[in-house]
Design an enzyme around this catalytic site. Structure first.
Site, PDB file in Angstrom:
ATOM      1  N   CYS A 264      -1.983  -5.339   1.206  1.00 39.41           N
ATOM      2  CA  CYS A 264      -3.099  -4.385   1.322  1.00 39.41           C
ATOM      3  C   CYS A 264      -2.899  -3.117   0.506  1.00 39.41           C
ATOM      4  O   CYS A 264      -3.610  -2.886  -0.466  1.00 39.41           O
ATOM      5  CB  CYS A 264      -3.317  -4.019   2.785  1.00 39.41           C
ATOM      6  SG  CYS A 264      -3.944  -5.408   3.736  1.00 39.41           S
ATOM      7  N   LYS A 326       7.857  -5.724   5.051  1.00 40.80           N
ATOM      8  CA  LYS A 326       8.166  -4.877   6.200  1.00 40.80           C
ATOM      9  C   LYS A 326       8.718  -5.764   7.303  1.00 40.80           C
ATOM     10  O   LYS A 326       8.565  -6.989   7.230  1.00 40.80           O
ATOM     11  CB  LYS A 326       6.925  -4.117   6.673  1.00 40.80           C
ATOM     12  CG  LYS A 326       5.824  -4.988   7.278  1.00 40.80           C
ATOM     13  CD  LYS A 326       4.630  -4.122   7.606  1.00 40.80           C
ATOM     14  CE  LYS A 326       4.063  -4.381   8.960  1.00 40.80           C
ATOM     15  NZ  LYS A 326       2.910  -3.574   9.267  1.00 40.80           N
TER      16      LYS A 326
HETATM   17  C1  UDX Z   1      -1.722  -1.607   6.153  1.00 39.96           C
HETATM   18  C2  UDX Z   1      -2.465  -0.563   7.008  1.00 39.96           C
HETATM   19  O1  UDX Z   1      -1.537   0.139   7.817  1.00 39.96           O
HETATM   20  C3  UDX Z   1      -3.503  -1.256   7.880  1.00 39.96           C
HETATM   21  O2  UDX Z   1      -4.236  -0.300   8.608  1.00 39.96           O
HETATM   22  C4  UDX Z   1      -4.434  -2.054   6.985  1.00 39.96           C
HETATM   23  O3  UDX Z   1      -5.372  -2.767   7.772  1.00 39.96           O
HETATM   24  C5  UDX Z   1      -3.652  -3.022   6.125  1.00 39.96           C
HETATM   25  O4  UDX Z   1      -2.658  -2.330   5.373  1.00 39.96           O
HETATM   26  P1  UDX Z   1       0.235  -3.349   6.599  1.00 39.96           P
HETATM   27  O5  UDX Z   1       0.056  -3.773   5.181  1.00 39.96           O
HETATM   28  O6  UDX Z   1       0.402  -4.381   7.657  1.00 39.96           O
HETATM   29  O7  UDX Z   1      -1.012  -2.445   7.047  1.00 39.96           O
HETATM   30  O8  UDX Z   1       1.548  -2.443   6.624  1.00 39.96           O
HETATM   31  P2  UDX Z   1       1.937  -0.944   7.010  1.00 39.96           P
HETATM   32  O9  UDX Z   1       2.568  -0.915   8.326  1.00 39.96           O
HETATM   33  O10 UDX Z   1       0.839  -0.008   6.748  1.00 39.96           O
HETATM   34  O11 UDX Z   1       3.087  -0.700   5.935  1.00 39.96           O
HETATM   35  C6  UDX Z   1       2.796  -0.795   4.540  1.00 39.96           C
HETATM   36  C7  UDX Z   1       4.023  -0.595   3.715  1.00 39.96           C
HETATM   37  O12 UDX Z   1       4.422   0.758   3.752  1.00 39.96           O
HETATM   38  C8  UDX Z   1       5.257  -1.397   4.141  1.00 39.96           C
HETATM   39  O13 UDX Z   1       5.876  -1.927   2.976  1.00 39.96           O
HETATM   40  C9  UDX Z   1       6.147  -0.378   4.814  1.00 39.96           C
HETATM   41  O14 UDX Z   1       7.506  -0.701   4.706  1.00 39.96           O
HETATM   42  C10 UDX Z   1       5.812   0.876   4.015  1.00 39.96           C
HETATM   43  N1  UDX Z   1       6.039   2.142   4.741  1.00 39.96           N
HETATM   44  C11 UDX Z   1       5.349   2.406   5.883  1.00 39.96           C
HETATM   45  C12 UDX Z   1       6.947   3.072   4.234  1.00 39.96           C
HETATM   46  O15 UDX Z   1       7.569   2.845   3.190  1.00 39.96           O
HETATM   47  N2  UDX Z   1       7.132   4.245   4.906  1.00 39.96           N
HETATM   48  C13 UDX Z   1       6.456   4.549   6.046  1.00 39.96           C
HETATM   49  O16 UDX Z   1       6.668   5.635   6.582  1.00 39.96           O
HETATM   50  C14 UDX Z   1       5.539   3.600   6.556  1.00 39.96           C
END
Ligand code: UDX
Length: 436
Positions: A264, A326
């Site tokens: 996403c 993640k």
């Molecule tokens: C995201 C949005 O959160 C969600 O609302 C939308 O519908 C789809 O995209 P998702 O892709 O499941 O969800 O993952 P998310 O938990 O948002 O994490 C995205 C990425 O950011 C991951 O690779 C995670 O490791 C990274 N991340 C997240 C960081 O590097 N630091 C943070 O503080 C939070």
């Protein structure tokens, strides 16, 4: 209500199962026969905590079934479009082929008063165009846009109890009818006071992409601070804690490290920029190019840091812990971890990787990948251990046990998730990102 869900991937499969769990009659429709067979047998075709339980409970009630036959949509009156909108090869634009095909495929089966509900993430303007297609078919059906905000790893919870609903509906009576139908679909969550915003198509589409752009910006902001911290000897995690205490900023999504990936955030910020370009507003979203660049630089940084610690990467033995983008997911789409592995291998390192759930998906994406069946097997004999996805299993590793396996006591904590003091006390050289 009688519901069809077109597209049974990460979004649609969870949506179909959860809607059935909530009491609706649901048919999930997908072109992939294998996926339909798996879902019909109660098996989730990807790792998502809680989904197998919801699937088997819903299938047992008889209210949920899966098929490859679009004609099954004729039984339903509400049709969710939950297909993917990946990045187009060779450009930043979203590929709308699947959304267009799903809506076209539905047209012959729509009846008077049916509601087609878009859930896919699309460039602003898509819903208005598709409303023309749905209305133009003459069946008397209406289109609504109802973006999805679920996070992988929490998809069931986010679907059953989201933090808000957004309905993009047409003006007038058709919009009121669409709102009433969606209220009935989501009655359970609405009864608990979940906020709902009823708006036009463009706003609904923009809510989704701007939410993701904001989250990506927040992550890249703290990763830019990590770069500054690295140049000045500061500690980005303490900085995040301190600024996060300001309620206007908040601590969530301020974890510096290897950055964002997945199906996403990366493609959505690129598609949003591409759409702004088309609207003649290239400057408005040019900062998202920086957000993307900061994010991608973190991957390079992990490789550089590893090189600094082991000397030459050529011939070095590297144990990689984590491949998924993640934790609690087996998704490796645009995974920072997998990208780092590719770069290390290109630099001549011998990499053995382990992920609790993503070994298989990662191998599908990178067939030459060498995987291990456990963290211990991945780190055995390593010149450096890299933690690239913050699974609990890795956060709970016992430094002394790892030390007994590795060749050199060197750790790169790509997610700033380890207890640095405990590892250093065991004699490890540990480096995080943006930390002294
Ligand atoms: C995201 C949005 O959160 C969600 O609302 C939308 O519908 C789809 O995209 P998702 O892709 O499941 O969800 O993952 P998310 O938990 O948002 O994490 C995205 C990425 O950011 C991951 O690779 C995670 O490791 C990274 N991340 C997240 C960081 O590097 N630091 C943070 O503080 C939070």
């Amino acid at each position: 209500m009688r519901i069809s869900v077109i597209g049974c991937g990460y979004l649609g499969a969870v949506h179909a199962a959860c809607m059935a769990e909530l009491g609706h009659d649901v048919v999930g429709i997908d072109v992939d026969e294998h996926r339909v067979a798996e879902l019909s047998a109660g098996r989730a075709p990807f790792f998502e905590p809680g989904l197998p339980d919801v699937l088997s409970r819903a299938l047992a009630t008889g209210r949920l079934r899966f098929t490859t036959d679009m004609a099954a949509a004729a039984e339903a009156t509400v049709h969710f479009v939950a297909v993917g909108t990946p990045q187009t090869k060779g450009s930043f634009n979203a590929d709308l082929t699947y959304v267009d095909a799903a809506v076209q495929g539905l047209l012959p089966y729509l009846g008077e008063g049916d509601l087609v509900v878009g859930k896919s993430t699309v460039p602003v303007g898509t819903a208005a165009r598709l409303a023309g297609v749905v209305e133009g078919a003459g069946a008397g059906a209406t289109l609504a846009w109802n973006p999805e905000f679920l996070r992988e790893g929490f998809a069931v919870r986010d679907t059953v109890a989201p933090d808000r609903f957004v309905y993009g509906v047409p003006q007038g009576d058709a919009g009121e009818r669409a709102t009433a139908v969606l209220d009935e679909v989501y009655a359970t969550a609405l009864a608990t006071g979940t906020p709902r915003i009823v708006t036009d198509y463009a706003t609904a589409e923009l809510v989704k992409v701007s939410a993701n752009a904001f989250l990506a910006t927040k992550i890249s902001f703290i990763n830019a601070m990590a770069e500054i911290a690295e140049a000045t000897g500061a500690d980005v995690t303490q900085l995040a804690d301190a600024i996060g205490h300001d309620a206007r900023i908040g601590r969530r999504f301020l974890n510096a490290g290897l950055g964002f990936g997945g199906g996403c955030l990366p493609k959505d910020i690129r598609a949003f920029r591409a759409r702004a370009d088309e609207l003649g507003l290239a400057d408005t979203l040019s900062f998202l190019g920086e957000v993307d660049a900061i994010n991608l630089r973190r991957r390079e940084r992990v490789v550089t840091l590893t090189r600094e610690l082991v000397g030459d990467l050529e011939g070095a033995t590297i144990g990689v812990l984590g491949l998924a983008f993640k934790p609690d997911s087996d998704d490796v789409r645009d995974s920072p971890a997998l990208d780092v592995v590719k770069k290390l291998v290109e630099a001549g390192a011998n990499v053995t990787a382990y992920d609790p759930e993503a070994n298989e998906t990662a191998t599908r994406s990178l067939p030459s990948l060498v995987t291990a069946g456990s963290a211990a097997d991945a780190v055995r004999g390593a010149d450096a251990v890299l933690v690239l996805t913050e699974w609990r299993e890795f956060r709970d590793l016992v430094p002394a046990e790892v030390k007994a396996l590795v060749s050199r006591a060197v750790v790169v904590d790509g997610r700033n998730c380890l207890d640095a003091d405990a590892w250093r006390a065991e004699g490890f050289v540990l480096r995080g990102l943006g930390r002294p």
